[in-house]
Design a protein around this motif. Sequence first.
Motif, PDB file in Angstrom:
ATOM      1  N   ARG A  10     -54.838 105.327  79.500  1.00 27.81           N
ATOM      2  CA  ARG A  10     -55.567 104.211  78.941  1.00 27.81           C
ATOM      3  C   ARG A  10     -54.449 103.709  77.643  1.00 27.81           C
ATOM      4  O   ARG A  10     -54.067 104.883  77.059  1.00 27.81           O
ATOM      5  CB  ARG A  10     -56.781 104.329  78.448  1.00 27.81           C
ATOM      6  CG  ARG A  10     -57.818 104.277  79.594  1.00 27.81           C
ATOM      7  CD  ARG A  10     -59.215 104.540  78.966  1.00 27.81           C
ATOM      8  NE  ARG A  10     -59.395 105.945  79.207  1.00 27.81           N
ATOM      9  CZ  ARG A  10     -60.380 106.800  78.418  1.00 27.81           C
ATOM     10  NH1 ARG A  10     -61.134 106.281  77.889  1.00 27.81           N
ATOM     11  NH2 ARG A  10     -60.310 108.021  78.787  1.00 27.81           N
ATOM     12  N   PRO A  11     -54.290 102.785  77.486  1.00 23.50           N
ATOM     13  CA  PRO A  11     -53.411 102.214  76.417  1.00 23.50           C
ATOM     14  C   PRO A  11     -54.297 102.579  74.981  1.00 23.50           C
ATOM     15  O   PRO A  11     -55.448 102.336  75.016  1.00 23.50           O
ATOM     16  CB  PRO A  11     -53.135 100.712  76.409  1.00 23.50           C
ATOM     17  CG  PRO A  11     -54.456 100.305  77.506  1.00 23.50           C
ATOM     18  CD  PRO A  11     -54.654 101.517  78.177  1.00 23.50           C
ATOM     19  N   THR A  12     -53.425 102.845  74.011  1.00 19.04           N
ATOM     20  CA  THR A  12     -54.022 103.107  72.722  1.00 19.04           C
ATOM     21  C   THR A  12     -54.598 101.951  72.180  1.00 19.04           C
ATOM     22  O   THR A  12     -54.015 100.774  72.831  1.00 19.04           O
ATOM     23  CB  THR A  12     -53.145 103.734  71.739  1.00 19.04           C
ATOM     24  OG1 THR A  12     -52.205 102.868  71.528  1.00 19.04           O
ATOM     25  CG2 THR A  12     -52.585 104.897  72.255  1.00 19.04           C
ATOM     26  N   PRO A  13     -55.339 101.863  71.171  1.00 20.52           N
ATOM     27  CA  PRO A  13     -55.744 100.730  70.461  1.00 20.52           C
ATOM     28  C   PRO A  13     -54.700  99.776  69.947  1.00 20.52           C
ATOM     29  O   PRO A  13     -54.829  98.684  70.149  1.00 20.52           O
ATOM     30  CB  PRO A  13     -56.656 100.749  69.325  1.00 20.52           C
ATOM     31  CG  PRO A  13     -57.309 102.232  69.839  1.00 20.52           C
ATOM     32  CD  PRO A  13     -56.131 102.969  70.498  1.00 20.52           C
ATOM     33  N   ALA A  14     -53.603 100.396  69.385  1.00 22.00           N
ATOM     34  CA  ALA A  14     -52.306  99.711  68.980  1.00 22.00           C
ATOM     35  C   ALA A  14     -51.748  99.004  70.197  1.00 22.00           C
ATOM     36  O   ALA A  14     -51.421  97.795  69.912  1.00 22.00           O
ATOM     37  CB  ALA A  14     -51.368 100.599  68.283  1.00 22.00           C
ATOM     38  N   TYR A 123     -39.007  93.920  71.612  1.00 20.32           N
ATOM     39  CA  TYR A 123     -39.001  94.885  70.524  1.00 20.32           C
ATOM     40  C   TYR A 123     -40.384  95.516  70.616  1.00 20.32           C
ATOM     41  O   TYR A 123     -40.148  96.783  70.368  1.00 20.32           O
ATOM     42  CB  TYR A 123     -39.209  93.770  69.168  1.00 20.32           C
ATOM     43  CG  TYR A 123     -39.409  94.793  68.044  1.00 20.32           C
ATOM     44  CD1 TYR A 123     -38.572  95.470  67.490  1.00 20.32           C
ATOM     45  CD2 TYR A 123     -40.856  94.856  67.503  1.00 20.32           C
ATOM     46  CE1 TYR A 123     -38.866  96.382  66.187  1.00 20.32           C
ATOM     47  CE2 TYR A 123     -41.193  95.573  66.344  1.00 20.32           C
ATOM     48  CZ  TYR A 123     -40.191  96.420  65.728  1.00 20.32           C
ATOM     49  OH  TYR A 123     -40.590  97.305  64.716  1.00 20.32           O
ATOM     50  N   LEU A 124     -41.318  94.777  71.121  1.00 18.65           N
ATOM     51  CA  LEU A 124     -42.661  95.683  71.362  1.00 18.65           C
ATOM     52  C   LEU A 124     -42.537  96.615  72.064  1.00 18.65           C
ATOM     53  O   LEU A 124     -43.167  97.724  71.979  1.00 18.65           O
ATOM     54  CB  LEU A 124     -44.054  94.886  71.228  1.00 18.65           C
ATOM     55  CG  LEU A 124     -44.305  93.727  69.913  1.00 18.65           C
ATOM     56  CD1 LEU A 124     -45.447  93.027  70.280  1.00 18.65           C
ATOM     57  CD2 LEU A 124     -44.533  94.795  68.688  1.00 18.65           C
ATOM     58  N   GLU A 125     -42.227  96.267  73.348  1.00 18.59           N
ATOM     59  CA  GLU A 125     -42.010  97.239  74.450  1.00 18.59           C
ATOM     60  C   GLU A 125     -41.258  98.156  74.210  1.00 18.59           C
ATOM     61  O   GLU A 125     -41.322  99.332  74.750  1.00 18.59           O
ATOM     62  CB  GLU A 125     -41.426  96.370  75.758  1.00 18.59           C
ATOM     63  CG  GLU A 125     -42.604  95.432  76.318  1.00 18.59           C
ATOM     64  CD  GLU A 125     -42.048  94.760  77.483  1.00 18.59           C
ATOM     65  OE1 GLU A 125     -40.890  94.647  77.841  1.00 18.59           O
ATOM     66  OE2 GLU A 125     -42.916  94.085  78.087  1.00 18.59           O
ATOM     67  N   GLU A 126     -39.864  98.110  73.295  1.00 15.86           N
ATOM     68  CA  GLU A 126     -39.234  98.991  72.966  1.00 15.86           C
ATOM     69  C   GLU A 126     -40.158 100.120  71.877  1.00 15.86           C
ATOM     70  O   GLU A 126     -39.695 101.462  72.309  1.00 15.86           O
ATOM     71  CB  GLU A 126     -37.835  98.815  72.295  1.00 15.86           C
ATOM     72  CG  GLU A 126     -36.862  99.679  71.765  1.00 15.86           C
ATOM     73  CD  GLU A 126     -35.781  99.095  70.913  1.00 15.86           C
ATOM     74  OE1 GLU A 126     -35.747  99.126  70.070  1.00 15.86           O
ATOM     75  OE2 GLU A 126     -35.290  98.251  71.741  1.00 15.86           O
ATOM     76  N   GLN A 127     -40.981  99.772  71.356  1.00 14.23           N
ATOM     77  CA  GLN A 127     -41.731 100.385  70.382  1.00 14.23           C
ATOM     78  C   GLN A 127     -42.775 101.241  71.388  1.00 14.23           C
ATOM     79  O   GLN A 127     -43.224 102.279  70.933  1.00 14.23           O
ATOM     80  CB  GLN A 127     -42.661  99.775  69.323  1.00 14.23           C
ATOM     81  CG  GLN A 127     -41.805  98.777  68.272  1.00 14.23           C
ATOM     82  CD  GLN A 127     -40.680  99.539  67.647  1.00 14.23           C
ATOM     83  OE1 GLN A 127     -40.947 100.850  67.062  1.00 14.23           O
ATOM     84  NE2 GLN A 127     -39.290  99.508  67.769  1.00 14.23           N
ATOM     85  N   LEU A 128     -43.374 100.366  72.071  1.00 13.55           N
ATOM     86  CA  LEU A 128     -44.162 101.127  73.033  1.00 13.55           C
ATOM     87  C   LEU A 128     -43.668 102.164  74.112  1.00 13.55           C
ATOM     88  O   LEU A 128     -44.461 102.813  74.921  1.00 13.55           O
ATOM     89  CB  LEU A 128     -45.032 100.206  73.959  1.00 13.55           C
ATOM     90  CG  LEU A 128     -46.008  99.120  72.889  1.00 13.55           C
ATOM     91  CD1 LEU A 128     -46.550  98.080  73.817  1.00 13.55           C
ATOM     92  CD2 LEU A 128     -47.066  99.956  72.079  1.00 13.55           C
ATOM     93  N   ALA A 129     -42.416 102.095  74.145  1.00 11.99           N
ATOM     94  CA  ALA A 129     -41.802 102.939  75.445  1.00 11.99           C
ATOM     95  C   ALA A 129     -42.167 104.454  75.377  1.00 11.99           C
ATOM     96  O   ALA A 129     -42.228 105.025  74.377  1.00 11.99           O
ATOM     97  CB  ALA A 129     -40.326 102.560  75.472  1.00 11.99           C
ATOM     98  N   VAL A 130     -42.606 104.858  76.518  1.00 13.64           N
ATOM     99  CA  VAL A 130     -42.769 106.187  76.567  1.00 13.64           C
ATOM    100  C   VAL A 130     -41.652 107.100  76.543  1.00 13.64           C
ATOM    101  O   VAL A 130     -40.440 106.564  77.144  1.00 13.64           O
ATOM    102  CB  VAL A 130     -43.425 106.660  78.055  1.00 13.64           C
ATOM    103  CG1 VAL A 130     -43.931 108.083  78.051  1.00 13.64           C
ATOM    104  CG2 VAL A 130     -44.960 105.660  78.017  1.00 13.64           C
TER     105      VAL A 130
END
Length: 160
Positions: A10-14, A123-130
């Motif tokens: 599950r995704p985190t709240p952020a 930018y956000l996908e880069e930040q969220l990248a696993v």
Amino acid sequence: MPLIAGEQDRPTPAEAKQRAVLKRLEKFSRFTDSSIGIPFTRFQIGAEAIIGLLPVVGDAAGLVLSGYVLLEAQRAGASREVKLKMLRNMGIDFVGGLLPVFGDAFDAIYKANTRNTRLLRNYLEEQLAVEPPPPPFPWATLIWLSILFAIVTGGLSLVL
């Protein structure tokens, strides 16, 4: 994101918040940049191009509309570099739209909101990248080095 036994991915709240921001911005960009299809073509224009038909006032309104994407980027914590690129796109769209006659066509083609949404998404996908998984253990290298070591030590024991 590490998983605990039995826990769903599950995704985190952020993460959920950032995905919601991106969804809103994609709808907004589609509305302002490509919501109206031109019949018999694949070309689409948006509400901003229509508003931009009003001299100067329409372009100023388009600039204000573009500010929404920048505001969302600020709220999402985008880097200074991303926000500067967004400001550049907004400026190009505004100045290009001011050109007599060609400005309206430029507004329809440039699509600054779509560009800015894409910048923020990247930018956000880069930040969220696993983090990528660690590379596999180099078993083949270990085996070959072991064989080489055995040959060298076997050869040295024969010589000595």
